[in-house]
Design a protein around this motif. Sequence first.
Motif, PDB file in Angstrom:
ATOM      1  N   ALA A   1       1.148  -0.599   0.033  1.00 49.16           N
ATOM      2  CA  ALA A   1       0.042  -0.121   0.161  1.00 49.16           C
ATOM      3  C   ALA A   1       0.471   1.314  -0.267  1.00 49.16           C
ATOM      4  O   ALA A   1       0.410   2.194  -0.439  1.00 49.16           O
ATOM      5  N   VAL A   2       1.956   1.330   0.372  1.00 51.60           N
ATOM      6  CA  VAL A   2       3.134   2.137   0.456  1.00 51.60           C
ATOM      7  C   VAL A   2       4.191   2.356   0.034  1.00 51.60           C
ATOM      8  O   VAL A   2       4.904   0.866   0.250  1.00 51.60           O
ATOM      9  N   ALA A   3       4.804   2.789  -1.310  1.00 49.83           N
ATOM     10  CA  ALA A   3       5.653   2.446  -2.193  1.00 49.83           C
ATOM     11  C   ALA A   3       6.570   4.060  -2.136  1.00 49.83           C
ATOM     12  O   ALA A   3       6.465   4.561  -1.927  1.00 49.83           O
ATOM     13  N   GLN A   4       7.844   3.695  -2.568  1.00 53.22           N
ATOM     14  CA  GLN A   4       8.524   4.904  -3.448  1.00 53.22           C
ATOM     15  C   GLN A   4       9.287   4.458  -4.683  1.00 53.22           C
ATOM     16  O   GLN A   4      10.243   3.983  -4.244  1.00 53.22           O
ATOM     17  N   PHE A   5       9.070   5.185  -5.056  1.00 53.30           N
ATOM     18  CA  PHE A   5       9.581   5.226  -6.721  1.00 53.30           C
ATOM     19  C   PHE A   5      10.684   6.291  -6.891  1.00 53.30           C
ATOM     20  O   PHE A   5      10.807   7.738  -6.858  1.00 53.30           O
ATOM     21  N   SER A   6      11.874   6.602  -6.911  1.00 56.32           N
ATOM     22  CA  SER A   6      13.234   6.816  -6.917  1.00 56.32           C
ATOM     23  C   SER A   6      14.201   7.231  -8.199  1.00 56.32           C
ATOM     24  O   SER A   6      14.581   6.033  -8.541  1.00 56.32           O
ATOM     25  N   GLY A   7      14.596   7.966  -8.949  1.00 58.68           N
ATOM     26  CA  GLY A   7      15.786   8.076  -9.501  1.00 58.68           C
ATOM     27  C   GLY A   7      15.619   8.743 -10.922  1.00 58.68           C
ATOM     28  O   GLY A   7      15.248  10.458 -10.067  1.00 58.68           O
ATOM     29  N   THR A   8      16.169   9.345 -11.368  1.00 65.63           N
ATOM     30  CA  THR A   8      16.027  10.386 -12.722  1.00 65.63           C
ATOM     31  C   THR A   8      15.552   9.491 -14.355  1.00 65.63           C
ATOM     32  O   THR A   8      15.031   8.483 -14.293  1.00 65.63           O
TER      33      THR A   8
END
Length: 364
Positions: A65-72
């Motif tokens: 239910a909780v997520a994080q997407f990180s990048g360029t």
Amino acid sequence: MKTLNPKKLIAAGLILAGAAFTPNLRANVEVFLIGGSASQSVIYDRATNFFAGGSLTVKGGGSSAVAQFSGTSTNPAVSGYGTITLDINLNNGAIDGLQALVSQSPGPADTNYSSGALTPQVPTFVDSATTPDVVGISSAGLTPLPTYVVPLVYIKNTNSADTAAITNLTQRQAWSLENSTLQAAYFGSSSTNYIYFVGRNSQAAVRTEIDLNIYNTQTINTYYTNSSSQPVLDVSADPGLTSGGVVANTVLVLTNSIGTVAMQNIKKGLAPLAYEGVPYSVTNVINGSYPLWGYENYYYITSGTGTPSGPQLAVINTFYQSVTNAAFQSTSPVFVGNFIPNTSLKVSRGSDGGQITPLPGFFQ
């Protein structure tokens, strides 16, 4: 007296200007999205697509239910920024998100991987299939970005003899199901066992939209299962489960039950029921004969406290364009059959759960 060379001064100025502006051009950007689980599959798919061609790290995601997407990202609209972080919390519901956004006061569970469990954060924007004013939240000062239509369904367990003969709910049956414990025979089954209702809490658009369609204003009688897989009446202050996925899993365990979810939450062992004699299908939503659906929108603060920064707004708009991309909405298995493009509708409704009316050209 020594004369200064103008060309050298200009060159030095350009170097200093470059040093001053380069960090801003490559500044990191973070946005926090809160919303309901009805669109979880679309949001997670598009969050991954957002970084296509760039770097990407993921925490959570999938069924989390909780997520994080990180990048360029190599997308020209946001490629000038450094690390872009999409924090997503789809555990708290569409209404909770709107309340936190408008009040600029997050609830205790409005957290993400960046903030940590003890530091709730105000969302940057909210995904909601509920119109703010319908639930007593002012839409003044909010910008809505229309995304698509979310179909909602009553579901049953396909492996249960108690529900085998139940294929349809009328409006009165649906109302009675949510407000009392009735024997299966009331719904068309020959079984004398009870049918238990499994529903969402009041923070969910699924709950709000279905209640508006069946004219229910009462507190629901909804059940969950204990460690022995037995039904337990939810007597909490806000009865109902926290996500569509939890509802689906509960109906799989509590075989003589009927639940409410968005179409995307259906999995093996579950089947949707017709409503008022009309089965769910994309065609039946498009032509207005199946009424259990709501418009999905993204909302953000237009001006004042809580207004996204320029870089944040660029990320929001780029993400929104990915979600509403015509090719995605017409070909992706994540979308097709589970959601419906706004442009495909031959009908409209002026309010959540309101009258469905034909659009111009419907009868041609």
